[in-house]
Write a protein that holds these residues in place. Sequence first.
Motif, PDB file in Angstrom:
ATOM      1  N   LEU A  36       0.626  -1.126   0.087  1.00 56.95           N
ATOM      2  CA  LEU A  36       0.046  -0.065   0.076  1.00 56.95           C
ATOM      3  C   LEU A  36       0.704   1.131  -0.055  1.00 56.95           C
ATOM      4  N   PHE A  37       2.055   1.149   0.480  1.00 55.68           N
ATOM      5  CA  PHE A  37       2.859   2.290   0.454  1.00 55.68           C
ATOM      6  C   PHE A  37       3.612   2.485  -0.867  1.00 55.68           C
ATOM      7  N   PRO A  79      -1.901   8.283  -0.773  1.00 61.78           N
ATOM      8  CA  PRO A  79      -1.842   9.010   0.335  1.00 61.78           C
ATOM      9  C   PRO A  79      -0.735   8.381   1.344  1.00 61.78           C
ATOM     10  N   PHE A  80      -0.596   7.192   1.335  1.00 62.84           N
ATOM     11  CA  PHE A  80       0.533   6.428   1.950  1.00 62.84           C
ATOM     12  C   PHE A  80       2.009   6.980   1.241  1.00 62.84           C
ATOM     13  N   SER A  81       1.955   6.845   0.047  1.00 59.34           N
ATOM     14  CA  SER A  81       3.025   7.031  -0.584  1.00 59.34           C
ATOM     15  C   SER A  81       3.612   8.498  -0.550  1.00 59.34           C
ATOM     16  N   LEU A  82       2.700   9.520  -0.473  1.00 60.36           N
ATOM     17  CA  LEU A  82       2.976  10.990  -0.180  1.00 60.36           C
ATOM     18  C   LEU A  82       3.597  10.872   1.084  1.00 60.36           C
ATOM     19  N   ARG A  83       3.087  10.322   2.302  1.00 58.00           N
ATOM     20  CA  ARG A  83       3.503  10.561   3.408  1.00 58.00           C
ATOM     21  C   ARG A  83       4.759  10.280   3.497  1.00 58.00           C
ATOM     22  N   VAL A  84       5.335   9.020   2.835  1.00 58.04           N
ATOM     23  CA  VAL A  84       6.901   8.762   2.854  1.00 58.04           C
ATOM     24  C   VAL A  84       7.611   9.669   2.136  1.00 58.04           C
ATOM     25  N   SER A  85       7.340  10.037   0.983  1.00 59.16           N
ATOM     26  CA  SER A  85       8.009  10.997  -0.030  1.00 59.16           C
ATOM     27  C   SER A  85       8.231  12.351   0.650  1.00 59.16           C
ATOM     28  N   LYS A  86       7.369  12.920   1.587  1.00 54.77           N
ATOM     29  CA  LYS A  86       7.415  14.280   2.248  1.00 54.77           C
ATOM     30  C   LYS A  86       8.480  14.235   3.358  1.00 54.77           C
ATOM     31  N   PRO A  88       8.003 -10.669  11.300  1.00 51.69           N
ATOM     32  CA  PRO A  88       9.334 -10.582  12.113  1.00 51.69           C
ATOM     33  C   PRO A  88       9.892  -9.167  12.328  1.00 51.69           C
ATOM     34  N   ASP A  89       9.340  -8.332  11.554  1.00 51.52           N
ATOM     35  CA  ASP A  89       9.908  -7.013  11.651  1.00 51.52           C
ATOM     36  C   ASP A  89       8.843  -5.912  12.330  1.00 51.52           C
ATOM     37  N   SER A  90       7.937  -6.526  12.994  1.00 53.18           N
ATOM     38  CA  SER A  90       6.835  -5.553  13.604  1.00 53.18           C
ATOM     39  C   SER A  90       7.403  -4.608  14.439  1.00 53.18           C
ATOM     40  N   ASP A  91       8.707  -4.588  15.336  1.00 46.47           N
ATOM     41  CA  ASP A  91       8.938  -4.191  16.296  1.00 46.47           C
ATOM     42  C   ASP A  91      10.264  -3.244  15.777  1.00 46.47           C
ATOM     43  N   CYS A  92      10.604  -3.450  14.682  1.00 49.43           N
ATOM     44  CA  CYS A  92      11.951  -2.824  14.154  1.00 49.43           C
ATOM     45  C   CYS A  92      12.048  -1.668  13.473  1.00 49.43           C
ATOM     46  N   TYR A  93      13.059  -0.982  13.652  1.00 48.07           N
ATOM     47  CA  TYR A  93      13.392   0.240  13.034  1.00 48.07           C
ATOM     48  C   TYR A  93      14.721   0.315  12.265  1.00 48.07           C
ATOM     49  N   LEU A  94      14.911   0.993  11.302  1.00 45.82           N
ATOM     50  CA  LEU A  94      16.118   1.315  10.660  1.00 45.82           C
ATOM     51  C   LEU A  94      16.605   2.797  10.463  1.00 45.82           C
ATOM     52  N   LEU A  95      17.897   2.956  11.171  1.00 43.87           N
ATOM     53  CA  LEU A  95      18.565   4.373  11.275  1.00 43.87           C
ATOM     54  C   LEU A  95      19.474   4.421   9.929  1.00 43.87           C
ATOM     55  N   ARG A  96      19.366   5.131   9.252  1.00 45.09           N
ATOM     56  CA  ARG A  96      20.312   5.139   7.972  1.00 45.09           C
ATOM     57  C   ARG A  96      20.878   6.982   8.048  1.00 45.09           C
ATOM     58  N   TRP A 129       7.436  -0.700   7.381  1.00 42.06           N
ATOM     59  CA  TRP A 129       6.654  -0.628   6.226  1.00 42.06           C
ATOM     60  C   TRP A 129       7.139   0.341   5.125  1.00 42.06           C
ATOM     61  N   ASP A 130       8.401   1.026   5.507  1.00 42.23           N
ATOM     62  CA  ASP A 130       8.738   1.964   4.573  1.00 42.23           C
ATOM     63  C   ASP A 130       9.309   1.352   3.228  1.00 42.23           C
ATOM     64  N   PRO A 131       9.109   1.669   2.047  1.00 46.57           N
ATOM     65  CA  PRO A 131       9.504   1.355   0.942  1.00 46.57           C
ATOM     66  C   PRO A 131      10.945   1.004   0.799  1.00 46.57           C
ATOM     67  N   GLN A 132      12.107   1.884   1.542  1.00 47.87           N
ATOM     68  CA  GLN A 132      13.486   1.847   1.531  1.00 47.87           C
ATOM     69  C   GLN A 132      13.762   0.619   2.462  1.00 47.87           C
ATOM     70  N   TYR A 133      12.926   0.312   3.437  1.00 45.10           N
ATOM     71  CA  TYR A 133      13.437  -0.539   4.419  1.00 45.10           C
ATOM     72  C   TYR A 133      13.851  -2.002   3.798  1.00 45.10           C
ATOM     73  N   PRO A 134      14.910  -2.487   3.937  1.00 50.25           N
ATOM     74  CA  PRO A 134      15.503  -3.666   3.466  1.00 50.25           C
ATOM     75  C   PRO A 134      14.755  -4.708   4.218  1.00 50.25           C
ATOM     76  N   THR A 135      14.307  -5.816   3.148  1.00 47.78           N
ATOM     77  CA  THR A 135      13.516  -6.853   3.810  1.00 47.78           C
ATOM     78  C   THR A 135      14.154  -8.312   3.079  1.00 47.78           C
ATOM     79  N   ILE A 136      13.707  -9.165   3.932  1.00 46.30           N
ATOM     80  CA  ILE A 136      14.660 -10.387   3.214  1.00 46.30           C
ATOM     81  C   ILE A 136      13.205 -11.424   2.660  1.00 46.30           C
TER      82      ILE A 136
END
Length: 352
Positions: A183-184, A189-196, A264-272, A342-349
């Motif tokens: 959905l992102f 509305p979701f994709s704009l939230r991330v792009s901003k 498995p990533d429900s409580d995870c964050y990525l700091l870049r 759920w961020d599009p740039q979040y790395p997943t396996i």
Amino acid sequence: MDGPNHSKQPQIMTVADYANADPAVVKSGRVKKAVANAIEKEVKLLCGLEASQGPVQDVLSSAAGVSKDVCDSSEELDSEEGDSEGKVSRKKKNKRRKENSESSDGEEYPIDIWHVLAAYIRPEDVCRFALICRNSWAVTCTAAFWTRLYKRHYNLDADLPSRLQPGSITRMYCLRARVIRSLFHLYEPFSLRVSKCPPLPESTPTTLLNSKCLLFWVNKVSGSRTEPMWEFNFKFVKQPVKVKNGCSRGLELPRQYKDVLTNPDSDCYLLRVTTLNFIFISVVMGMTLTLFNINVSTDMRHHRVRLEFQDSPVVRGKKLRGEQGIQVVLDPVHSVRLMDWWDPQYPTISYT
């Protein structure tokens, strides 16, 4: 031939005769014993004279008068009774009031109705829909709900990664997580939230405090500059919250939809953190982040990121043990990005 019968027929009483009845008679829906005795006595007297000539209003007014006398006398008796009887009566009243409130909570609709309504729920309203009642929440746990939500917003022109293509939606494992990630990409509305999101947050995020570092890696990236930049990626997981007395804070997920809701990533964050130069830092995997600061660099043109890691979480109110931890300073910094799972740039396996 017999003459006409001049005997008076008994008067027929209708609902209209009782429409203006005194509230004291019908307040609780049941006639009190004293009121019933008064009505019975009055009816007997009227029948002894001529019942057809006795107005109904007189009977009701007489009953209301008796009811008022009974109430007055009961109030006088209540004032003379002891505290124990008063407590018992209050308990009975509270119990009756509680039963009435429980009976007027509303109706419970079958789950089929919630399945029909779920087809019209917008993605941003899924949480509100799930909070209506237990049945609406149960609908949001089903594979059918998330599959329909995906198909409703999917379009052929969407640029989706291979792991989020329609073929992956047929797998039940991590279905909910895949649909939310899709959905992102698909839902504007979701994709704009991330792009901003700005390259640097307006204030230092506090979400990562006391989170555990699971992974750390560095990527070399090319940008508008002639020299390459470096991405320092820290994957964190929030520490589980301890619940007192072993009580669970949420509803127990349905067993038949456990695979659908697994993430498995429900409580995870990525700091870049993207820097202009490569910086050597110590290994911090397995350690807990206790300090995260973003401030102006020494050259006053860029920003600096400071991270402090400890071997164990720091309890609130206690001083940080700086000499026992590891300090990471990244300077100069080009951008700082904190991403949810759920961020599009979040790395997943592959499993999601």
